[in-house]
Enzyme design. Structure first.
Site, PDB file in Angstrom:
ATOM      1  N   GLU A 413      80.262  63.905 -17.793  1.00  0.00           N
ATOM      2  CA  GLU A 413      79.828  62.513 -17.073  1.00  0.00           C
ATOM      3  C   GLU A 413      78.146  62.398 -16.823  1.00  0.00           C
ATOM      4  OE1 GLU A 413      82.382  60.587 -14.453  1.00  0.00           O
ATOM      5  OE2 GLU A 413      84.383  61.462 -15.478  1.00  0.00           O
TER       6      GLU A 413
HETATM    7  C1  LIG Z   1      85.853  69.868 -20.399  1.00  0.00           C
HETATM    8  C2  LIG Z   1      85.230  68.936 -20.745  1.00  0.00           C
HETATM    9  C3  LIG Z   1      85.818  67.479 -20.709  1.00  0.00           C
HETATM   10  C4  LIG Z   1      85.183  66.273 -21.260  1.00  0.00           C
HETATM   11  N1  LIG Z   1      85.715  65.088 -21.113  1.00  0.00           N
HETATM   12  C5  LIG Z   1      85.019  64.086 -21.844  1.00  0.00           C
HETATM   13  C6  LIG Z   1      85.804  62.605 -21.967  1.00  0.00           C
HETATM   14  O1  LIG Z   1      87.033  62.533 -21.354  1.00  0.00           O
HETATM   15  N2  LIG Z   1      85.321  61.634 -22.558  1.00  0.00           N
HETATM   16  C7  LIG Z   1      83.985  61.679 -23.107  1.00  0.00           C
HETATM   17  O2  LIG Z   1      83.377  60.718 -23.688  1.00  0.00           O
HETATM   18  N3  LIG Z   1      83.262  63.084 -23.134  1.00  0.00           N
HETATM   19  C8  LIG Z   1      83.857  64.147 -22.461  1.00  0.00           C
HETATM   20  N4  LIG Z   1      83.124  65.336 -22.333  1.00  0.00           N
HETATM   21  C9  LIG Z   1      81.738  65.631 -23.041  1.00  0.00           C
HETATM   22  C10 LIG Z   1      80.628  65.236 -21.747  1.00  0.00           C
HETATM   23  O3  LIG Z   1      80.544  64.305 -21.130  1.00  0.00           O
HETATM   24  C11 LIG Z   1      79.496  66.027 -22.473  1.00  0.00           C
HETATM   25  O4  LIG Z   1      79.856  67.608 -22.740  1.00  0.00           O
HETATM   26  C12 LIG Z   1      78.263  65.853 -21.889  1.00  0.00           C
HETATM   27  O5  LIG Z   1      77.787  64.649 -21.792  1.00  0.00           O
HETATM   28  C13 LIG Z   1      77.097  66.673 -22.319  1.00  0.00           C
HETATM   29  O6  LIG Z   1      77.003  66.653 -23.843  1.00  0.00           O
HETATM   30  P1  LIG Z   1      76.838  67.792 -24.601  1.00  0.00           P
HETATM   31  O7  LIG Z   1      77.864  68.704 -24.414  1.00  0.00           O
HETATM   32  O8  LIG Z   1      76.890  67.523 -26.168  1.00  0.00           O
HETATM   33  O9  LIG Z   1      75.679  68.460 -24.367  1.00  0.00           O
HETATM   34  P2  LIG Z   1      74.049  68.332 -24.995  1.00  0.00           P
HETATM   35  O10 LIG Z   1      73.852  66.709 -25.079  1.00  0.00           O
HETATM   36  O11 LIG Z   1      74.069  69.078 -26.284  1.00  0.00           O
HETATM   37  O12 LIG Z   1      73.088  68.935 -23.646  1.00  0.00           O
HETATM   38  C14 LIG Z   1      73.266  70.458 -23.587  1.00  0.00           C
HETATM   39  C15 LIG Z   1      72.156  70.428 -22.236  1.00  0.00           C
HETATM   40  O13 LIG Z   1      70.908  70.325 -22.769  1.00  0.00           O
HETATM   41  C16 LIG Z   1      70.246  69.729 -21.633  1.00  0.00           C
HETATM   42  N5  LIG Z   1      69.776  68.525 -21.877  1.00  0.00           N
HETATM   43  C17 LIG Z   1      70.201  67.274 -22.618  1.00  0.00           C
HETATM   44  N6  LIG Z   1      69.436  66.367 -22.713  1.00  0.00           N
HETATM   45  C18 LIG Z   1      68.452  66.520 -21.938  1.00  0.00           C
HETATM   46  C19 LIG Z   1      67.471  65.659 -21.455  1.00  0.00           C
HETATM   47  N7  LIG Z   1      67.261  64.480 -21.893  1.00  0.00           N
HETATM   48  N8  LIG Z   1      66.663  66.275 -20.605  1.00  0.00           N
HETATM   49  C20 LIG Z   1      66.738  67.455 -20.170  1.00  0.00           C
HETATM   50  N9  LIG Z   1      67.617  68.151 -20.428  1.00  0.00           N
HETATM   51  C21 LIG Z   1      68.715  67.765 -21.453  1.00  0.00           C
HETATM   52  C22 LIG Z   1      71.140  69.686 -20.205  1.00  0.00           C
HETATM   53  O14 LIG Z   1      71.012  70.799 -19.742  1.00  0.00           O
HETATM   54  C23 LIG Z   1      72.601  69.674 -21.012  1.00  0.00           C
HETATM   55  O15 LIG Z   1      73.720  70.379 -20.302  1.00  0.00           O
HETATM   56  C24 LIG Z   1      83.764  66.415 -21.877  1.00  0.00           C
HETATM   57  C25 LIG Z   1      83.386  67.622 -21.808  1.00  0.00           C
HETATM   58  C26 LIG Z   1      83.940  68.810 -21.584  1.00  0.00           C
HETATM   59  C27 LIG Z   1      83.188  70.284 -21.499  1.00  0.00           C
END
Ligand SMILES: Cc1cc2nc3c(=O)[nH]c(=O)nc-3n(C[C@H](O)[C@H](O)[C@H](O)COP(=O)(O)OP(=O)(O)OC[C@H]3O[C@@H](n4cnc5c(N)ncnc54)[C@H](O)[C@@H]3O)c2cc1C
Length: 593
Positions: A413
């Site tokens: 989130e």
């Molecule tokens: C168990 C689980 C349940 C989930 N449930 C849902 C759900 O119900 N619905 C839904 O839509 N999504 C869901 N998600 C998705 C979740 O919201 C995303 O994993 C989250 O938004 C991060 O996106 P990403 O994993 O692609 O990480 P990325 O976007 O690849 O980011 C990886 C890391 O990079 C860094 N980063 C990224 N952008 C920036 C920035 N601008 N500045 C500084 N640092 C940055 C942060 O440290 C981040 O943790 C779920 C994820 C998990 C693991």
């Protein structure tokens, strides 16, 4: 315009559209960034109205009894599944439609009352609290907030009772933190009666068990070659809906079903659009505001469990002929968990009350709550883990599970880094615009500009010469209140200085943003703690209680928080950012060996 500038323009345009729809009352957080203490939103400490408190107490009693008898968090973790009987039971208690209006089969609870319910679940089992959040806080939220009467009538009764389940599907491979980069396409049919959806979503909680999914997809913007995000209500019985993976194996919150799905030419009737076409990003971010609020409640519950476990062990385990609780380095951890749990609860309550009281824009406060409570909970779990020593490492105790479960909180989130940057940038926008007005007028004076610049200058100057008043009722809290007021003043001066020094490049300076956001979060947390303590003292006084309430947790929190704030503000000018960036640059440039 180069590629970077074009991307920046796009981001600014999106942010403008999302955040600044029109004139709004100044909320607490935006006030802070202007150097004001907008007391009305935070003082007196909010209370649930008496009639609803009675209903809430009865619900909590019923919920506790059900959870005591039927919820086994260790088994849920082992089996990687929440039994249907548990889901049905939560439905019977009303948890799955707690804030839905009664006319649609819900309980009509406020956010504040709902947070108490989520705190209770978060205290026991993170899988279950995340499941409830996925269904109720975000899964059915777009329907609750943006649905038409017909849509609500059709869908909500079964979703509120738990007979059907909801899910919120935003994330895709290319749209994680960059939520606006949704690639799923929604093409209108020739007769305009429906949309044809194609694409994939991943990491979606409840995807494979939901009967209704709020799905974000791109629709064409009429009269242009652009597209914008629209929220659709999709059901898994629609032809072309395919679950690619029902339960992606994972480290924590293993009871939740996190899945991937694809839509292949799925026809979705136009009546299933939630909110306005093309305004899906606003829908998604508003929905997430609610998710972040209940995140705070769940973390509060888990922090209280940490405290219970820590105290239990520290009072029984003996080493060096003493119980662990006799050692100062153990006491220090227990004290900090106590103080943080108190603050997390206060901050959750105040944030939820902002929603209940109809503040239009609470995005900064919900982001602050999410980042603050998830980071504090991680510290709490780490501390209690340490107090348990080697025993924490074994699976017969709940600590290793709690640690695995809690790790997602800082990512889901909205990753905490993304939200930290968001807090600073959205907060600084108000004073930043005023400085821009002054600067533009100095560069190109005009009569119209002069009056706006004069107002902006007066506002900026006013905030720098006036220390805001923090109006507490209890005499014994006046010293803390004065300190808080002075820190808000110092914060405002620091924000002004950062804006004047760095100007537009500050948009990319995340190390500066982080300090400003951290200071803002601690100012908000301290305010909530002071407000709560003030109200507890006043309540005890009105009740004629002989002994005053125990201040120690709140007092410690305020002292530690004030110290942190001074540290964040001091580090704006005394830091090693250049070395940090140089070391990162050097490593990032090296090809992996
Ligand atoms: C168990 C689980 C349940 C989930 N449930 C849902 C759900 O119900 N619905 C839904 O839509 N999504 C869901 N998600 C998705 C979740 O919201 C995303 O994993 C989250 O938004 C991060 O996106 P990403 O994993 O692609 O990480 P990325 O976007 O690849 O980011 C990886 C890391 O990079 C860094 N980063 C990224 N952008 C920036 C920035 N601008 N500045 C500084 N640092 C940055 C942060 O440290 C981040 O943790 C779920 C994820 C998990 C693991």
């Amino acid at each position: 315009m180069n590629k970077l500038d074009a991307q920046r323009q796009k981001e600014i345009q999106q942010a403008e559209e999302l955040l600044f729809a029109g004139p709004q009352a100044v909320g607490f957080a935006k006030g802070l960034f202007q150097g004001h203490f907008v007391a009305d939103w935070v003082m007196p400490y909010p209370r649930i109205p008496a009639a609803q408190q009675i209903e809430l107490d009865e619900t909590l009693r019923e919920l506790r009894q059900f959870l005591d008898e039927h919820l086994d968090p260790a088994e849920i973790d082992r089996q990687a599944d929440i039994p249907r009987e548990v889901i049905d039971g939560l439905g019977r208690v009303g948890v799955l439609g707690m804030t839905a209006p009664k006319e649609y089969g819900g309980r009509g609870f406020s956010q504040m009352a709902n947070c108490k319910v989520l705190e209770e679940i978060g205290r026991r089992c993170a899988s279950t609290s995340v499941f409830v959040n996925a269904h109720h806080s975000i899964g059915i939220r777009a329907l609750l907030l943006f649905g038409t009467h017909e849509q609500k009538q059709q869908w909500l009764p079964k979703l509120s009772s738990g007979e059907q389940l909801g899910s919120f599907a935003l994330t895709e491979k290319e749209a994680g933190s960059d939520a606006a980069n949704v690639q799923m396409q929604a093409r209108p049919s020739e007769d305009g009666s429906h949309f044809i959806l194609n694409g994939e979503k991943r990491y979606i909680t409840n995807a494979a068990i939901a009967h209704e999914l709020t799905v974000m997809a791109r629709t064409p913007v009429p009269g242009s070659d652009k597209t914008a995000i629209t929220a659709f209500l999709v059901t898994p019985d629609m032809p072309g809906f395919e679950i690619l993976e029902a339960r992606m194996p994972k480290m924590g919150i293993r009871g939740t079903a996190t899945g991937r799905f694809a839509l292949h030419d799925v026809k979705v009737p136009k009546e299933n659009i939630l909110g306005t076409m093309g305004k899906g990003l606003k829908v998604a971010l508003t929905v997430l505001d609610f998710g972040r609020t209940t995140f705070g409640a769940c973390c509060t519950g888990a922090a209280k469990t940490c405290l219970e476990l820590a105290v239990q062990h520290a009072n029984t385990r003996k080493q060096f002929n003493k119980t662990l609780g006799n050692f100062e380095l153990v006491k220090k951890k227990i004290a900090r968990i106590t103080a943080d749990a108190y603050a997390m609860e206060a901050m959750t309550t105040v944030t939820a009350s902002l929603i209940d009281r109809g503040l239009e824009d609470y995005m900064i406060e919900t982001a602050m709550l999410k980042v603050f409570t998830t980071e504090r909970l991680w510290e709490c779990i780490n501390d209690v883990f340490q107090i348990y020593g080697g025993s924490a490492y074994f699976v017969d105790l709940p600590l290793e599970r709690m640690m695995r479960d809690a790790r997602i909180n800082q990512i889901g989130e909205g990753a905490n880094e993304v939200l930290t940057s968001f807090i600073a940038l959205v907060g600084m926008r108000g004073p930043g615009m005023e400085f821009k007005e002054i600067y533009d007028t100095m560069m190109k004076p005009s009569r119209d500009r002069m009056s706006k610049a004069w107002a902006a200058g007066k506002n900026r100057l006013g905030a720098t010469i006036r220390v805001p008043d923090v109006p507490v009722q209890s005499d014994e809290l006046r010293a803390h209140a004065r300190q808080l007021g002075r820190l808000i003043w110092r914060f405002n001066v620091a924000v002004n200085r950062a804006l004047i020094t760095y100007r537009e490049p500050i948009l990319d300076m995340q190390l500066v943003q982080e300090r400003i956001a951290n200071a803002a979060m601690d100012l908000f947390a301290s305010t909530c703690v002071l407000s709560r303590l003030d109200s507890e003292i006043q309540f005890a006084r009105r009740n004629g209680d002989a002994a005053p309430p125990d201040h120690s947790a709140a007092d410690l929190f305020l002292r530690q928080s004030f110290r942190r704030i001074r540290g964040f503000l001091g580090a704006l000018t005394d830091n090693e950012d250049k070395s940090v960036l140089a070391a990162a640059k050097s490593s990032l440039a090296k090809p992996p060996s």
